[in-house]
Design a protein around this motif. Sequence first.
Motif, PDB file in Angstrom:
ATOM      1  N   ASP A 106      -3.552 -10.797 -15.432  1.00  0.00           N
ATOM      2  CA  ASP A 106      -3.297 -12.225 -15.224  1.00  0.00           C
ATOM      3  C   ASP A 106      -4.572 -13.017 -15.019  1.00  0.00           C
ATOM      4  OD1 ASP A 106      -0.590 -12.133 -15.593  1.00  0.00           O
ATOM      5  OD2 ASP A 106      -0.133 -11.775 -13.469  1.00  0.00           O
ATOM      6  N   ASP A 107      -5.684 -12.359 -14.653  1.00  0.00           N
ATOM      7  CA  ASP A 107      -6.940 -13.104 -14.493  1.00  0.00           C
ATOM      8  C   ASP A 107      -7.417 -13.683 -15.819  1.00  0.00           C
ATOM      9  OD1 ASP A 107      -6.917 -12.427 -11.839  1.00  0.00           O
ATOM     10  OD2 ASP A 107      -8.213 -10.655 -12.088  1.00  0.00           O
ATOM     11  N   MET A 108      -7.000 -13.075 -16.931  1.00  0.00           N
ATOM     12  CA  MET A 108      -7.424 -13.551 -18.249  1.00  0.00           C
ATOM     13  C   MET A 108      -6.860 -14.952 -18.531  1.00  0.00           C
ATOM     14  SD  MET A 108      -9.279 -12.834 -20.842  1.00  0.00           S
ATOM     15  CE  MET A 108      -9.582 -11.075 -20.606  1.00  0.00           C
ATOM     16  N   LYS A 109      -5.750 -15.313 -17.873  1.00  0.00           N
ATOM     17  CA  LYS A 109      -5.182 -16.647 -18.092  1.00  0.00           C
ATOM     18  C   LYS A 109      -6.165 -17.720 -17.652  1.00  0.00           C
ATOM     19  CE  LYS A 109      -0.294 -15.407 -17.685  1.00  0.00           C
ATOM     20  NZ  LYS A 109       0.991 -15.664 -16.975  1.00  0.00           N
ATOM     21  N   GLY A 110      -6.813 -17.502 -16.499  1.00  0.00           N
ATOM     22  CA  GLY A 110      -7.776 -18.485 -16.011  1.00  0.00           C
ATOM     23  C   GLY A 110      -8.964 -18.616 -16.951  1.00  0.00           C
ATOM     24  N   ARG A 111      -9.427 -17.507 -17.526  1.00  0.00           N
ATOM     25  CA  ARG A 111     -10.554 -17.557 -18.449  1.00  0.00           C
ATOM     26  C   ARG A 111     -10.158 -18.261 -19.747  1.00  0.00           C
ATOM     27  NH1 ARG A 111     -13.022 -11.727 -19.057  1.00  0.00           N
ATOM     28  NH2 ARG A 111     -14.559 -12.980 -20.198  1.00  0.00           N
ATOM     29  N   ILE A 112      -8.886 -18.068 -20.172  1.00  0.00           N
ATOM     30  CA  ILE A 112      -8.421 -18.762 -21.384  1.00  0.00           C
ATOM     31  C   ILE A 112      -8.360 -20.270 -21.134  1.00  0.00           C
ATOM     32  CG2 ILE A 112      -6.436 -19.081 -22.918  1.00  0.00           C
ATOM     33  CD1 ILE A 112      -5.885 -16.074 -22.601  1.00  0.00           C
ATOM     34  N   ILE A 113      -7.929 -20.653 -19.920  1.00  0.00           N
ATOM     35  CA  ILE A 113      -7.855 -22.087 -19.606  1.00  0.00           C
ATOM     36  C   ILE A 113      -9.260 -22.666 -19.506  1.00  0.00           C
ATOM     37  CG2 ILE A 113      -7.141 -23.777 -17.872  1.00  0.00           C
ATOM     38  CD1 ILE A 113      -4.782 -21.882 -17.241  1.00  0.00           C
ATOM     39  N   GLY A 114     -10.173 -21.947 -18.855  1.00  0.00           N
ATOM     40  CA  GLY A 114     -11.554 -22.397 -18.748  1.00  0.00           C
ATOM     41  C   GLY A 114     -11.743 -23.470 -17.688  1.00  0.00           C
ATOM     42  N   ARG A 115     -13.016 -23.807 -17.485  1.00  0.00           N
ATOM     43  CA  ARG A 115     -13.323 -24.830 -16.477  1.00  0.00           C
ATOM     44  C   ARG A 115     -12.776 -26.167 -16.935  1.00  0.00           C
ATOM     45  NH1 ARG A 115     -19.464 -25.189 -14.717  1.00  0.00           N
ATOM     46  NH2 ARG A 115     -18.881 -23.065 -14.048  1.00  0.00           N
ATOM     47  N   GLU A 116     -11.949 -26.742 -16.073  1.00  0.00           N
ATOM     48  CA  GLU A 116     -11.307 -28.038 -16.335  1.00  0.00           C
ATOM     49  C   GLU A 116     -10.514 -28.033 -17.656  1.00  0.00           C
ATOM     50  OE1 GLU A 116     -14.296 -30.987 -16.246  1.00  0.00           O
ATOM     51  OE2 GLU A 116     -14.708 -30.768 -14.084  1.00  0.00           O
ATOM     52  N   GLY A 117     -10.088 -26.821 -18.080  1.00  0.00           N
ATOM     53  CA  GLY A 117      -9.231 -26.705 -19.262  1.00  0.00           C
ATOM     54  C   GLY A 117      -9.951 -26.854 -20.593  1.00  0.00           C
ATOM     55  N   ARG A 118     -11.291 -26.674 -20.612  1.00  0.00           N
ATOM     56  CA  ARG A 118     -12.000 -26.924 -21.866  1.00  0.00           C
ATOM     57  C   ARG A 118     -11.721 -25.836 -22.906  1.00  0.00           C
ATOM     58  NH1 ARG A 118     -18.385 -25.498 -20.648  1.00  0.00           N
ATOM     59  NH2 ARG A 118     -18.072 -23.324 -20.024  1.00  0.00           N
ATOM     60  N   ASN A 119     -11.532 -24.575 -22.441  1.00  0.00           N
ATOM     61  CA  ASN A 119     -11.268 -23.500 -23.409  1.00  0.00           C
ATOM     62  C   ASN A 119      -9.911 -23.675 -24.094  1.00  0.00           C
ATOM     63  OD1 ASN A 119     -13.721 -22.364 -22.792  1.00  0.00           O
ATOM     64  ND2 ASN A 119     -12.890 -20.833 -21.370  1.00  0.00           N
ATOM     65  N   ILE A 120      -8.882 -23.934 -23.313  1.00  0.00           N
ATOM     66  CA  ILE A 120      -7.549 -24.081 -23.898  1.00  0.00           C
ATOM     67  C   ILE A 120      -7.483 -25.312 -24.804  1.00  0.00           C
ATOM     68  CG2 ILE A 120      -6.561 -25.376 -21.963  1.00  0.00           C
ATOM     69  CD1 ILE A 120      -3.980 -23.794 -22.416  1.00  0.00           C
ATOM     70  N   ARG A 121      -8.207 -26.383 -24.413  1.00  0.00           N
ATOM     71  CA  ARG A 121      -8.236 -27.568 -25.270  1.00  0.00           C
ATOM     72  C   ARG A 121      -8.952 -27.268 -26.587  1.00  0.00           C
ATOM     73  NH1 ARG A 121      -9.413 -30.395 -20.476  1.00  0.00           N
ATOM     74  NH2 ARG A 121     -11.624 -30.478 -21.059  1.00  0.00           N
ATOM     75  N   PRO A 176     -16.253 -22.510 -25.756  1.00  0.00           N
ATOM     76  CA  PRO A 176     -15.966 -23.295 -26.972  1.00  0.00           C
ATOM     77  C   PRO A 176     -16.692 -22.806 -28.215  1.00  0.00           C
ATOM     78  CG  PRO A 176     -16.168 -24.744 -25.095  1.00  0.00           C
ATOM     79  CD  PRO A 176     -16.507 -23.390 -24.594  1.00  0.00           C
ATOM     80  N   ALA A 177     -17.957 -22.425 -28.113  1.00  0.00           N
ATOM     81  CA  ALA A 177     -18.691 -21.974 -29.304  1.00  0.00           C
ATOM     82  C   ALA A 177     -18.100 -20.678 -29.842  1.00  0.00           C
ATOM     83  CB  ALA A 177     -20.167 -21.796 -28.980  1.00  0.00           C
ATOM     84  N   LYS A 178     -17.791 -19.745 -28.936  1.00  0.00           N
ATOM     85  CA  LYS A 178     -17.208 -18.466 -29.357  1.00  0.00           C
ATOM     86  C   LYS A 178     -15.801 -18.671 -29.897  1.00  0.00           C
ATOM     87  CE  LYS A 178     -17.961 -14.063 -29.714  1.00  0.00           C
ATOM     88  NZ  LYS A 178     -19.083 -13.555 -30.533  1.00  0.00           N
ATOM     89  N   ILE A 179     -15.083 -19.601 -29.289  1.00  0.00           N
ATOM     90  CA  ILE A 179     -13.729 -19.896 -29.772  1.00  0.00           C
ATOM     91  C   ILE A 179     -13.777 -20.390 -31.210  1.00  0.00           C
ATOM     92  CG2 ILE A 179     -11.782 -21.492 -29.505  1.00  0.00           C
ATOM     93  CD1 ILE A 179     -12.275 -21.316 -26.453  1.00  0.00           C
ATOM     94  N   GLU A 180     -14.734 -21.311 -31.496  1.00  0.00           N
ATOM     95  CA  GLU A 180     -14.859 -21.830 -32.867  1.00  0.00           C
ATOM     96  C   GLU A 180     -15.192 -20.712 -33.852  1.00  0.00           C
ATOM     97  OE1 GLU A 180     -17.286 -25.352 -35.262  1.00  0.00           O
ATOM     98  OE2 GLU A 180     -17.539 -25.064 -33.093  1.00  0.00           O
ATOM     99  N   GLU A 181     -16.082 -19.799 -33.440  1.00  0.00           N
ATOM    100  CA  GLU A 181     -16.461 -18.681 -34.321  1.00  0.00           C
ATOM    101  C   GLU A 181     -15.265 -17.773 -34.596  1.00  0.00           C
ATOM    102  OE1 GLU A 181     -19.304 -14.687 -34.141  1.00  0.00           O
ATOM    103  OE2 GLU A 181     -19.550 -16.295 -32.661  1.00  0.00           O
ATOM    104  N   MET A 182     -14.503 -17.454 -33.545  1.00  0.00           N
ATOM    105  CA  MET A 182     -13.354 -16.557 -33.718  1.00  0.00           C
ATOM    106  C   MET A 182     -12.239 -17.216 -34.544  1.00  0.00           C
ATOM    107  SD  MET A 182     -14.153 -13.728 -32.524  1.00  0.00           S
ATOM    108  CE  MET A 182     -15.276 -12.900 -31.396  1.00  0.00           C
ATOM    109  N   VAL A 183     -12.076 -18.522 -34.394  1.00  0.00           N
ATOM    110  CA  VAL A 183     -11.059 -19.228 -35.187  1.00  0.00           C
ATOM    111  C   VAL A 183     -11.417 -19.178 -36.674  1.00  0.00           C
ATOM    112  CG1 VAL A 183     -10.075 -21.497 -35.686  1.00  0.00           C
ATOM    113  CG2 VAL A 183     -10.222 -20.702 -33.325  1.00  0.00           C
ATOM    114  N   GLU A 184     -12.690 -19.343 -37.005  1.00  0.00           N
ATOM    115  CA  GLU A 184     -13.117 -19.268 -38.399  1.00  0.00           C
ATOM    116  C   GLU A 184     -12.879 -17.867 -38.956  1.00  0.00           C
ATOM    117  OE1 GLU A 184     -14.087 -21.572 -40.535  1.00  0.00           O
ATOM    118  OE2 GLU A 184     -13.642 -23.044 -38.973  1.00  0.00           O
TER     119      GLU A 184
END
Length: 513
Positions: free
Chosen positions: A212-227, A274-282
């Motif tokens: 369940d700790d992974m949920k917080g990392r997915i959300i990120g600081r102030e929700g920037r990762n999930i956004r 965010p940078a890693k998220i963009e790379e993984m999405v591509e």
Amino acid sequence: MSPIITVIVGIALAVVGILIGYIWRKSIAEKTVGSAEQQAQNLILDARNRSETIRKEIELEAKEEAHRIRNEADREVRERRNEIQRQEHRIQQKEESADRKLEQIDRREKKIGQTEKEAEKKRQDAQDLLDQQIHELEKISGYTAEEAKKILLEDVEKECRHEASQMIQDIKAKAKEEADSQAKEIIVGAIQRCAADQVAESTLSVVNLPNDDMKGRIIGREGRNIRAIETLTGVDLIIDDTPEAVIISGFDPIRREVARLALEKLIVDGRIHPAKIEEMVEKAKKEVNRVIKEEGERATFEVGIHNLHPELVKLLGRLHYRTSYGQNVLQHSIEVSHLAGLMAGELGLDVKLAKRAGILHDIGKALDHEYEGTHVDIGIQILKKYKETDAVINAMASHHGDYEPKSMEAVLIAAADALSAARPGARRESLDIYVKRLEKLEEIANTTPGVSNSYAIQAGREIRIIVNPEAVKDDEMALLARDVSKRIESELEYPGQIKVNVVRETRAVDYAK
């Protein structure tokens, strides 16, 4: 003798010799000329004699030829004169015959005119007698002619309805006897030979988390990762109280798949920003595009269609991520292609056309999230764009009845689509839609005149109708069943077919006194 005298004597002798030679040659020439003139005169005389002879011969031949031509002309004139006389004789005979026929026609016309007058008089007498009899009948029966005609027409209508109902029953029975066996063999054989999967796809994607700790990392600081994930993929991430799971929600199944793959890669990598998220999405997009291409090629290879446009193959691959009532659309298209091809082979039709139209019949669903209109209209535009034949386009367009089928292969596509959708385990259907369909089915039956009650049974595959025995006769049951089935076809949408079963109870009541 002196030389001078000798010379003079020589000259004198030479002159004398010359004179003598001249005189001698002249006499010879005169004799020769005379002889030539004599010969010329003889030749001229002979020529004149010969020309005179030839002239006489020519004149004689000309006279003979003229005599022959005159004889032939006289003979032809005599023959033509005889022919003209014969024709005049025939014409005279025809004129006499025509005169005789005209006289006969005149006599017949006079006789016919007299007969018509007599017939008109008899008709008038008969009409007067008929009017009198009708008047007497009206007085005796108490009905006017119009009332009697109406009663007679009603009786005839009832009799005709009875005969029509009987004919419908006979025709339906005969058609069933002849067609049911063959149709069942073809359809059952096609279904048995076509292996199909059960419903396995879902409209939501779930990503399992290691903790369940992974949920917080997915959300990120102030929700920037999930956004960032939601912005790049176009889906919604639902992070609720479900333990160790994240739900991905979105109307586009391809976007959901991209988001799922990217999220799984991020969880495995562990670095979520965010940078890693963009790379993984591509990377996920490239992988999904590769899978789309592979699935499209697999589908075409499985059904045996190898000359499709590459863009159509990609669109087929997109159907791998598309579901309809829980049924995977690509698998459904493959199944329809197999069923249509098998039935076309049994019926001696174009198997390649049936398979091609079957694999492409739902191609519009690959882009129905991006364009307005039904998947049929979108499919028509797609197939026209990639130069498919009119037969394939018509078979695709008519599989839901939106357009009129123009070939037997088009009819098979509609039948195969219904078979694939209606078979047990093919689709999921929500309870509300199922209940509404059953209620509508019973409503259609109950609003039909003469029906006292109706019951939808066998999961909506059959409607059992109880009729009022006083309002509906036995011979009218076939007509009522046909009317109800036509209303169901026009007012209700349903997979497969619905059996309309009409029941009439006959009661005999008596009292013992």
